[in-house]
Write a protein that holds these residues in place. Sequence first.
Motif, short mmCIF file in Angstrom:
data_model
loop_
_atom_site.label_atom_id
_atom_site.label_comp_id
_atom_site.label_asym_id
_atom_site.label_seq_id
_atom_site.Cartn_x
_atom_site.Cartn_y
_atom_site.Cartn_z
N SER A 23 -3.25 5.23 8.65
CA SER A 23 -1.89 6.32 8.54
C SER A 23 -1.29 6.69 9.65
CB SER A 23 -2.91 7.59 8.18
OG SER A 23 -3.58 8.16 9.13
N HIS B 163 0.95 -1.30 -0.03
CA HIS B 163 0.08 -0.03 0.04
C HIS B 163 0.80 1.42 -0.18
CE1 HIS B 163 -3.26 2.50 0.76
NE2 HIS B 163 -2.89 2.90 2.07
N TYR B 164 0.62 2.26 -0.77
CA TYR B 164 1.25 3.33 -0.94
C TYR B 164 0.48 4.68 -0.67
CZ TYR B 164 4.80 0.24 -2.90
OH TYR B 164 5.67 -0.75 -3.26
N ALA B 165 1.48 5.74 -0.20
CA ALA B 165 0.70 6.91 -0.33
C ALA B 165 0.71 7.68 -1.79
CB ALA B 165 1.52 8.01 0.52
N ASP B 166 -0.42 8.20 -2.20
CA ASP B 166 -0.39 8.74 -3.59
C ASP B 166 0.73 9.54 -4.04
OD1 ASP B 166 -4.11 9.62 -3.54
OD2 ASP B 166 -3.07 7.54 -3.74
N SER B 167 1.48 10.33 -2.93
CA SER B 167 2.43 11.08 -3.44
C SER B 167 3.74 10.35 -3.75
CB SER B 167 2.95 11.93 -2.16
OG SER B 167 3.10 11.25 -1.11
N LYS C 107 3.42 6.92 -5.30
CA LYS C 107 2.99 5.78 -6.01
C LYS C 107 3.83 5.95 -7.35
CE LYS C 107 -1.62 4.42 -4.55
NZ LYS C 107 -3.00 4.64 -4.82
N TYR D 37 -2.80 -1.16 6.79
CA TYR D 37 -3.62 -0.09 6.26
C TYR D 37 -3.48 0.81 7.66
CZ TYR D 37 -4.98 -2.38 1.98
OH TYR D 37 -4.90 -2.98 1.07
#
Length: 122
Positions: A105, A58-62, A64, A103
Amino acid sequence: VQLQACGGGLVQAGGSLRLSCAASGRSFSRYAMGWFRQAPGQEREFVASITWSGGSTHYADSVKGRFTISRDNAKNTGYLQMNSLLPEDTAVYYCAARQGSLYGSRWPDAYWGQGTQVTVSS
């Protein structure tokens, strides 16, 4: 679980770094692992995470498409390959491990390592 992160440094924008997180103590292979970062004056933020088996990430959008998280349970080590680095990636990077989901944050129930500084110059 004790965690030790290393591999940070100074790199130019567009460059790459690979962070490592060495674990000792209880069986690391049973823990999800994550990477977080904290820039000066900002809150710590989630970067990437991986299940204990390595089967899901799983990655942060920033990050990816630029960062890749992986692990080698035989070596009790996790990694964060960072490519196409940007100045805004500058931060102290922390690794964490927990028995729960990959998952979330915050990971308040996790074990944390000391940080490693990543500085990206423009």
